[in-house]
Design a protein around this motif. Structure first.
Motif, PDB file in Angstrom:
ATOM      1  N   ASP A 251       0.817  -1.202   0.000  1.00 52.78           N
ATOM      2  CA  ASP A 251       0.000   0.000   0.000  1.00 52.78           C
ATOM      3  C   ASP A 251       0.856   1.258   0.000  1.00 52.78           C
ATOM      4  OD1 ASP A 251      -2.893   0.986   1.991  1.00 52.78           O
ATOM      5  OD2 ASP A 251      -2.380   1.180  -0.126  1.00 52.78           O
ATOM      6  N   ILE A 252       2.014   1.161   0.687  1.00 50.77           N
ATOM      7  CA  ILE A 252       2.895   2.332   0.765  1.00 50.77           C
ATOM      8  C   ILE A 252       3.421   2.695  -0.617  1.00 50.77           C
ATOM      9  CG2 ILE A 252       5.020   3.191   1.789  1.00 50.77           C
ATOM     10  CD1 ILE A 252       4.500   1.362   4.119  1.00 50.77           C
ATOM     11  N   ILE A 253       3.765   1.645  -1.411  1.00 49.69           N
ATOM     12  CA  ILE A 253       4.307   1.905  -2.744  1.00 49.69           C
ATOM     13  C   ILE A 253       3.287   2.623  -3.605  1.00 49.69           C
ATOM     14  CG2 ILE A 253       5.250   0.808  -4.785  1.00 49.69           C
ATOM     15  CD1 ILE A 253       6.150  -1.458  -3.064  1.00 49.69           C
TER      16      ILE A 253
ATOM     17  N   ILE B  56       3.211  11.254  -6.274  1.00 42.21           N
ATOM     18  CA  ILE B  56       4.058  11.859  -7.315  1.00 42.21           C
ATOM     19  C   ILE B  56       3.217  12.190  -8.541  1.00 42.21           C
ATOM     20  CG2 ILE B  56       6.034  11.466  -8.806  1.00 42.21           C
ATOM     21  CD1 ILE B  56       7.188   9.713  -6.714  1.00 42.21           C
ATOM     22  N   ALA B  57       2.282  11.284  -8.888  1.00 40.05           N
ATOM     23  CA  ALA B  57       1.463  11.512 -10.085  1.00 40.05           C
ATOM     24  C   ALA B  57       0.593  12.747  -9.914  1.00 40.05           C
ATOM     25  CB  ALA B  57       0.606  10.285 -10.370  1.00 40.05           C
ATOM     26  N   LEU B  58      -0.021  12.906  -8.719  1.00 41.51           N
ATOM     27  CA  LEU B  58      -0.874  14.090  -8.494  1.00 41.51           C
ATOM     28  C   LEU B  58      -0.054  15.368  -8.577  1.00 41.51           C
ATOM     29  CD1 LEU B  58      -3.362  13.146  -5.682  1.00 41.51           C
ATOM     30  CD2 LEU B  58      -3.801  13.633  -8.042  1.00 41.51           C
ATOM     31  N   LEU B  59       1.168  15.329  -7.991  1.00 40.11           N
ATOM     32  CA  LEU B  59       2.046  16.504  -8.033  1.00 40.11           C
ATOM     33  C   LEU B  59       2.355  16.886  -9.471  1.00 40.11           C
ATOM     34  CD1 LEU B  59       3.430  18.026  -5.751  1.00 40.11           C
ATOM     35  CD2 LEU B  59       5.491  16.762  -6.252  1.00 40.11           C
ATOM     36  N   MET B  60       2.634  15.855 -10.303  1.00 39.19           N
ATOM     37  CA  MET B  60       2.977  16.118 -11.700  1.00 39.19           C
ATOM     38  C   MET B  60       1.794  16.707 -12.460  1.00 39.19           C
ATOM     39  SD  MET B  60       5.934  15.691 -12.242  1.00 39.19           S
ATOM     40  CE  MET B  60       6.964  15.487 -10.828  1.00 39.19           C
ATOM     41  N   VAL B  61       0.562  16.213 -12.169  1.00 39.61           N
ATOM     42  CA  VAL B  61      -0.615  16.738 -12.871  1.00 39.61           C
ATOM     43  C   VAL B  61      -0.769  18.227 -12.606  1.00 39.61           C
ATOM     44  CG1 VAL B  61      -3.100  16.619 -13.034  1.00 39.61           C
ATOM     45  CG2 VAL B  61      -1.809  14.559 -12.869  1.00 39.61           C
ATOM     46  N   PHE B  62      -0.630  18.626 -11.309  1.00 38.31           N
ATOM     47  CA  PHE B  62      -0.797  20.057 -11.018  1.00 38.31           C
ATOM     48  C   PHE B  62       0.322  20.879 -11.638  1.00 38.31           C
ATOM     49  CE2 PHE B  62      -3.525  18.402  -7.628  1.00 38.31           C
ATOM     50  CZ  PHE B  62      -4.662  19.113  -7.968  1.00 38.31           C
ATOM     51  N   ARG B  63       1.552  20.329 -11.667  1.00 34.88           N
ATOM     52  CA  ARG B  63       2.645  21.120 -12.248  1.00 34.88           C
ATOM     53  C   ARG B  63       2.473  21.266 -13.752  1.00 34.88           C
ATOM     54  NH1 ARG B  63       8.411  20.450  -9.631  1.00 34.88           N
ATOM     55  NH2 ARG B  63       8.598  22.432 -10.698  1.00 34.88           N
ATOM     56  N   ILE B  64       1.907  20.214 -14.441  1.00 36.38           N
ATOM     57  CA  ILE B  64       1.638  20.380 -15.872  1.00 36.38           C
ATOM     58  C   ILE B  64       0.660  21.518 -16.091  1.00 36.38           C
ATOM     59  CG2 ILE B  64       0.538  19.319 -17.872  1.00 36.38           C
ATOM     60  CD1 ILE B  64       1.517  16.714 -17.011  1.00 36.38           C
ATOM     61  N   PHE B  65      -0.358  21.569 -15.243  1.00 41.94           N
ATOM     62  CA  PHE B  65      -1.396  22.584 -15.462  1.00 41.94           C
ATOM     63  C   PHE B  65      -0.873  23.990 -15.177  1.00 41.94           C
ATOM     64  CE2 PHE B  65      -5.411  24.731 -14.500  1.00 41.94           C
ATOM     65  CZ  PHE B  65      -6.088  24.392 -15.647  1.00 41.94           C
TER      66      PHE B  65
ATOM     67  N   ILE C 177       1.804   6.328 -14.272  1.00 44.62           N
ATOM     68  CA  ILE C 177       0.549   5.622 -14.571  1.00 44.62           C
ATOM     69  C   ILE C 177       0.852   4.188 -14.985  1.00 44.62           C
ATOM     70  CG2 ILE C 177      -1.411   5.572 -16.131  1.00 44.62           C
ATOM     71  CD1 ILE C 177      -1.827   7.595 -14.203  1.00 44.62           C
ATOM     72  N   SER C 178       1.944   4.015 -15.738  1.00 47.82           N
ATOM     73  CA  SER C 178       2.289   2.667 -16.165  1.00 47.82           C
ATOM     74  C   SER C 178       2.589   1.768 -14.963  1.00 47.82           C
ATOM     75  CB  SER C 178       3.461   2.766 -17.131  1.00 47.82           C
ATOM     76  OG  SER C 178       4.222   1.644 -17.079  1.00 47.82           O
ATOM     77  N   ALA C 179       3.279   2.329 -13.953  1.00 47.50           N
ATOM     78  CA  ALA C 179       3.539   1.547 -12.745  1.00 47.50           C
ATOM     79  C   ALA C 179       2.257   1.244 -12.002  1.00 47.50           C
ATOM     80  CB  ALA C 179       4.491   2.304 -11.838  1.00 47.50           C
ATOM     81  N   LEU C 180       1.338   2.230 -11.949  1.00 48.26           N
ATOM     82  CA  LEU C 180       0.085   2.008 -11.218  1.00 48.26           C
ATOM     83  C   LEU C 180      -0.762   0.928 -11.886  1.00 48.26           C
ATOM     84  CD1 LEU C 180      -1.227   5.471 -10.054  1.00 48.26           C
ATOM     85  CD2 LEU C 180      -0.450   3.586  -8.704  1.00 48.26           C
TER      86      LEU C 180
END
Lengths: 81, 231, 91, 92
Positions: free
Chosen positions: A2-4, A11-20, A39-42
């Motif tokens: 679960d931690i992974i 990290i993915a959420l952070l990247m989405v906001f930085r793209i925007f 996303i590929s890892a998820l």
């Protein structure tokens, strides 16, 4: 386990906001690359069967192709605009 | 008692009606032809949403031919608009038309900065075309036809963008597929008819109808321009 | 919230945003920008198909959408190439 | 709720807003890629794996077509502008 998933999701959420929020085009492309790796890892962690691995591999390959094409266009078009 | 409008209609159908009415008003107040053609795309979306809101098996059976027919319709209207524009202009009409000639990269005239081709177009198209054609042959019917057509068109586009000629084998293959179209249509009708006459052998006739539809839809996309590249 | 409702409301939001953006979006007088705005509405249709469990229709829509892009982009390029002559004729 | 669902939902909403609000076509195409990431995440989280394969193969095809079209459109417009400025001077 679960931690992974939690770390990768953060990290993915952070990247989405930085793209925007960023203005520079090259940085947007960089963050999009990072997001597609996450996303590929998820996907591979979410589907717990060999089919999930195949889907993750195909998605990984095709997302690399997309960002390659966008990078070419950004460099070529910079002068004309 | 809740609101009677929501009681009679699904919210999906309401959203579909709202989008359709808005985009039809926008088309009505538009003067340019090509803008109207692009806005027609949204009307098609509204149609699909309204059909999907019915939510039965019949809805799925109605969506599949609707998609292919709307594709063919947009193709025909765009050809008419382009031809009218060419006739109006003073520029002479090109005598020899080559498929996807207008997508050729503008590095030959010196407009772009670096003299390099796009690297993705040199390596990936064979892989993509192979995977899409094999996958489309496994899924038969309308779906497989659309998937096969995507792979073939992308391969032809990538050859033309790099300034190469289409090889003779590919042209012959495509022309052969277009020639098979009539036979495929006959196959589909026979399979569909015998499906009701002899219900015992349903598997054979089902496969016949599916094979006919794959060939028919996959070859219909050859309508873009003159596929034979007339001399 | 249920999973299906989540998908449905996402689809409604994308459809409405895409339609309004294509009609009165910023700089939507340009043909290419208007074409890109209509793509958002198509993604909304994808989500609604996913919510109603219509797998074959979704697969066909995704494959057809790539070809539709090709046709409309081709029409836009050819139109831009031949357009200037008619404009000068009107003047 | 699952993490994949939350990430792809945020991707979809921000991508849809971004496509409308940006005005440069390359920024719009990058945002369209973001929207597509969200779609694939949603499809995988409802276990339609065969549709996910088709969707992830067809995404670069449409992106490449849009990019090629934009390059050609831009050079055509630039040529037309250069040519169009000459004409009124000649007509005077």
């Amino acid at each position: 386990m679960d931690i992974i998933e939690g770390v990768i999701g953060f990290i993915a959420l952070l990247m989405v906001f930085r793209i925007f929020l960023t203005r520079s085009r090259a940085r947007k492309l960089l963050y999009l690359c990072c997001l597609s790796f996450c996303i590929s890892a998820l996907i591979a962690l979410y589907v717990k069967s060999p089919m999930g691995g195949i889907v993750a591999i195909i998605y990984f390959i095709s997302s690399t192709l997309t960002s390659n094409a966008i990078a070419y266009t950004i460099e070529q078009v910079k002068d004309i605009e | 008692m809740e609101n009677p409008v929501i009681y009679f209609y699904n919210p999906t159908i309401l959203v579909g009606f709202a989008i359709g009415i808005l985009s039809l008003f926008a088309i009505g107040s538009q003067k340019d032809d090509l803008h109207a053609l692009i806005l027609t795309d949204i009307v098609e979306c509204a149609m699909l949403v309204i059909i999907a809101g019915v939510d039965t098996d019949l809805a799925e059976a109605l969506i599949l031919p609707g998609l292919v027919v709307s594709l063919a319709e947009l193709l025909a209207v765009s050809e008419i608009l382009i031809n009218r524009k060419i006739i109006k202009s003073k520029k002479p009409k090109p005598k020899v038309y080559k498929l996807f000639e207008e997508f050729k990269l503008p590095i030959y005239t010196g407009d772009l900065k670096y003299n390099v081709h796009m690297e993705v177009l040199e390596t990936s198209p064979k892989f993509f075309a192979l995977v899409l054609i094999i996958y489309g042959a496994i899924l038969s019917g309308f779906t497989g036809g659309a998937v096969i057509a995507t792979g073939l068109l992308f391969y032809a586009l990538s050859l033309r963008v790099r300034g190469l000629e289409l090889s003779e084998e590919l042209k012959t293959l495509w022309e052969g597929m277009a020639g098979l179209s009539g036979i495929a249509w006959g196959l589909w009708i026979i399979g569909f008819l015998e499906f009701f006459l002899f219900p015992k052998k349903w598997l054979l006739f089902l496969l016949m109808a599916g094979l006919g539809l794959v060939l028919k839809v996959g070859s219909k996309l050859g309508l873009i321009g003159f596929i034979g590249e007339a001399k | 919230m249920e999973y299906i409702e989540y998908l449905l409301y996402l689809g409604y939001v994308l459809l409405i945003i895409g339609t309004i953006g294509a009609i009165v979006g910023p700089k939507s007088n340009d043909r290419f920008i208007r074409l890109l705005n209509t793509e958002v509405a198509t993604f909304g249709v994808c989500f609604i198909f996913l919510a109603y469990d219509e797998a074959l229709a979704l697969m066909t829509l995704i494959a057809v959408n790539a070809i539709l892009c090709l046709i409309l982009v081709r029409a836009i390029i050819l139109n831009a190439e031949y357009e200037e002559e008619t404009d000068t004729k009107i003047k | 709720m699952e993490i994949l669902l939350i990430v792809s939902g945020v991707c979809c909403i921000l991508g849809g807003l971004g496509v409308i609000l940006h005005t440069n076509p390359i920024n719009k195409i990058i945002m369209l890629g973001l929207l597509n990431v969200g779609l694939i995440g949603m499809i995988v989280s409802s276990y339609y794996l065969d549709i996910a394969i088709i969707s992830s193969i067809c995404e670069p095809i449409s992106t490449i077509i849009l990019l090629l079209g934009y390059m050609k459109y831009l050079t055509t417009l630039k040529k037309k502008k250069k040519y169009g400025r000459d004409l009124p001077i000649l007509s005077k």
